[in-house]
Design an enzyme around this catalytic site. Structure first.
Site, PDB file in Angstrom:
ATOM      1  N   LYS A  96       0.823  -1.229   0.000  1.00 61.29           N
ATOM      2  CA  LYS A  96       0.000   0.000   0.000  1.00 61.29           C
ATOM      3  C   LYS A  96       0.848   1.266   0.000  1.00 61.29           C
ATOM      4  CE  LYS A  96      -4.023  -2.119   2.147  1.00 61.29           C
ATOM      5  NZ  LYS A  96      -3.446  -3.443   2.457  1.00 61.29           N
TER       6      LYS A  96
HETATM    7  O1  OMP Z   1      -5.060  -4.161  -0.064  1.00 60.13           O
HETATM    8  C1  OMP Z   1      -5.509  -5.085   0.628  1.00 60.13           C
HETATM    9  O2  OMP Z   1      -5.241  -6.252   0.385  1.00 60.13           O
HETATM   10  C2  OMP Z   1      -6.516  -4.752   1.645  1.00 60.13           C
HETATM   11  C3  OMP Z   1      -7.366  -3.709   1.354  1.00 60.13           C
HETATM   12  C4  OMP Z   1      -8.517  -3.518   2.126  1.00 60.13           C
HETATM   13  O3  OMP Z   1      -9.370  -2.690   1.822  1.00 60.13           O
HETATM   14  N1  OMP Z   1      -8.712  -4.332   3.203  1.00 60.13           N
HETATM   15  C5  OMP Z   1      -7.840  -5.331   3.550  1.00 60.13           C
HETATM   16  O4  OMP Z   1      -8.110  -6.057   4.512  1.00 60.13           O
HETATM   17  N2  OMP Z   1      -6.683  -5.490   2.822  1.00 60.13           N
HETATM   18  C6  OMP Z   1      -5.652  -6.469   3.246  1.00 60.13           C
HETATM   19  O5  OMP Z   1      -6.176  -7.775   3.062  1.00 60.13           O
HETATM   20  C7  OMP Z   1      -5.777  -8.632   4.157  1.00 60.13           C
HETATM   21  C8  OMP Z   1      -7.040  -9.103   4.855  1.00 60.13           C
HETATM   22  O6  OMP Z   1      -6.759 -10.124   5.749  1.00 60.13           O
HETATM   23  P1  OMP Z   1      -7.909 -11.044   6.373  1.00 60.13           P
HETATM   24  O7  OMP Z   1      -8.888 -10.111   7.005  1.00 60.13           O
HETATM   25  O8  OMP Z   1      -7.175 -11.888   7.358  1.00 60.13           O
HETATM   26  O9  OMP Z   1      -8.499 -11.839   5.235  1.00 60.13           O
HETATM   27  C9  OMP Z   1      -4.857  -7.808   5.027  1.00 60.13           C
HETATM   28  O10 OMP Z   1      -3.510  -8.052   4.639  1.00 60.13           O
HETATM   29  C10 OMP Z   1      -5.225  -6.372   4.724  1.00 60.13           C
HETATM   30  O11 OMP Z   1      -4.141  -5.492   4.882  1.00 60.13           O
END
Ligand code: OMP
Length: 278
Positions: A96
């Site tokens: 990011k």
């Molecule tokens: O860019 C991302 O992947 C991201 C964007 C967003 O809006 N929300 C989000 O959760 N993420 C990333 O996606 C992953 C979500 O993880 P879980 O919630 O464990 O599935 C994390 O690494 C967050 O940093």
């Protein structure tokens, strides 16, 4: 090399529409019986690569969980990236990044120049210093067949105040991001190399994603509460471009390799039930 969009399209066709994150949370390391140190990080990452590197279209290491161990953690990130590439999955590094253009240029060199030790297929980027400030990243991605996923409507509840704010021309901030990324993908076939991140948790926001022409990464599934069925509400007629992304939902099935594979297979089946065949 073929463009990132073309390579992603092929990976999705061959392996199915799924991205799995490598997010070695301290709690997950403990759950896997691993120490919260560099050795635990290394074992965790190697296990995910062994389980999923040869079967999931995209693997998304979350840089923060490697950076928290300093240079030794970053060395493991470098090695994880190499292992994933050898196993055949595309690597989307979740960093990011976003800054003024001259600094974005250095971030672009770090992640999208093939001579860098942390070179990956694609990165996540934040457009909230202005989408135009990311231009050096778009340019280097285009030059070296990489991809950039730009945050549009994030999965966290705090994002809406900024992203849904209305600009002088009546569009939301997020819609201006969506429109600018759509421009970058014009003419690309079968899929553009510039993606957007749109959380699966956000419901029907009324944003128009129909002309993006690139992949729509959908995090927020599983641990953050959204399910595959929510993709219909969020993406509507743009479902064919969605790349669902899970981290903890799959990772919490470890450390058993077969159990990790079964968890990834299960969420893929859930998503295929909602997404059009590709
Ligand atoms: O860019 C991302 O992947 C991201 C964007 C967003 O809006 N929300 C989000 O959760 N993420 C990333 O996606 C992953 C979500 O993880 P879980 O919630 O464990 O599935 C994390 O690494 C967050 O940093």
């Amino acid at each position: 090399m073929e463009s990132f969009g073309t390579r992603l399209h092929r990976a999705i066709t061959e392996r199915g529409p799924l991205c799995v994150g490598i997010d070695p949370h301290p709690g997950l390391l403990a759950q896997w019986g691993l120490p919260d140190d560099v050795q635990g990080l290394d074992r965790f990452s190697r296990t995910v690569v062994e389980a999923l590197g040869d079967r999931v279209a995209v693997v998304k290491p979350q840089s923060a969980f490697f950076e928290r161990f300093g240079s030794r953690g970053v060395a493991i990130l470098e090695s994880t990236i190499r292992q994933l590439r050898d196993a055949g999955s595309l690597v989307l590094l979740d960093v990011k990044r976003g800054d003024i253009g001259s600094t974005v240029s250095a971030y672009a060199s770090a992640y999208l120049d093939p001579s860098s030790p942390v070179y990956v297929d694609a990165v996540t980027a934040s457009p909230y210093l202005g989408v135009g400030s990311l231009a050096p990243m778009f340019e280097l991605a285009a030059e070296h067949s990489g991809g950039v996923f730009v945050l549009a409507l994030t999965s966290n509840p705090e994002g809406a105040a900024v992203q849904r704010a209305v600009t002088a021309d009546g569009r939301t901030v997020a819609q201006t991001v969506i429109d600018e990324i759509s421009q970058l993908n014009r003419g690309a076939s079968p899929l553009g190399s510039f993606g957007l991140v749109v959380g699966a948790t956000i419901g029907d926001t009324g944003h128009d994603l129909s002309g993006v022409g690139g992949p729509l990464l959908a995090p927020g599934l599983g641990a953050q509460g959204a399910g595959a069925a929510d993709l219909r509400t969020v993406f509507g007629s743009s479902l064919a471009s969605v790349l669902p992304s899970y981290s903890r939902e799959v990772l919490s099935a470890g450390p058993d390799v077969a159990a990790l594979r079964a968890a990834a297979d299960r969420v893929l089946v859930d998503c295929r039930a909602v997404l059009p065949a590709r």
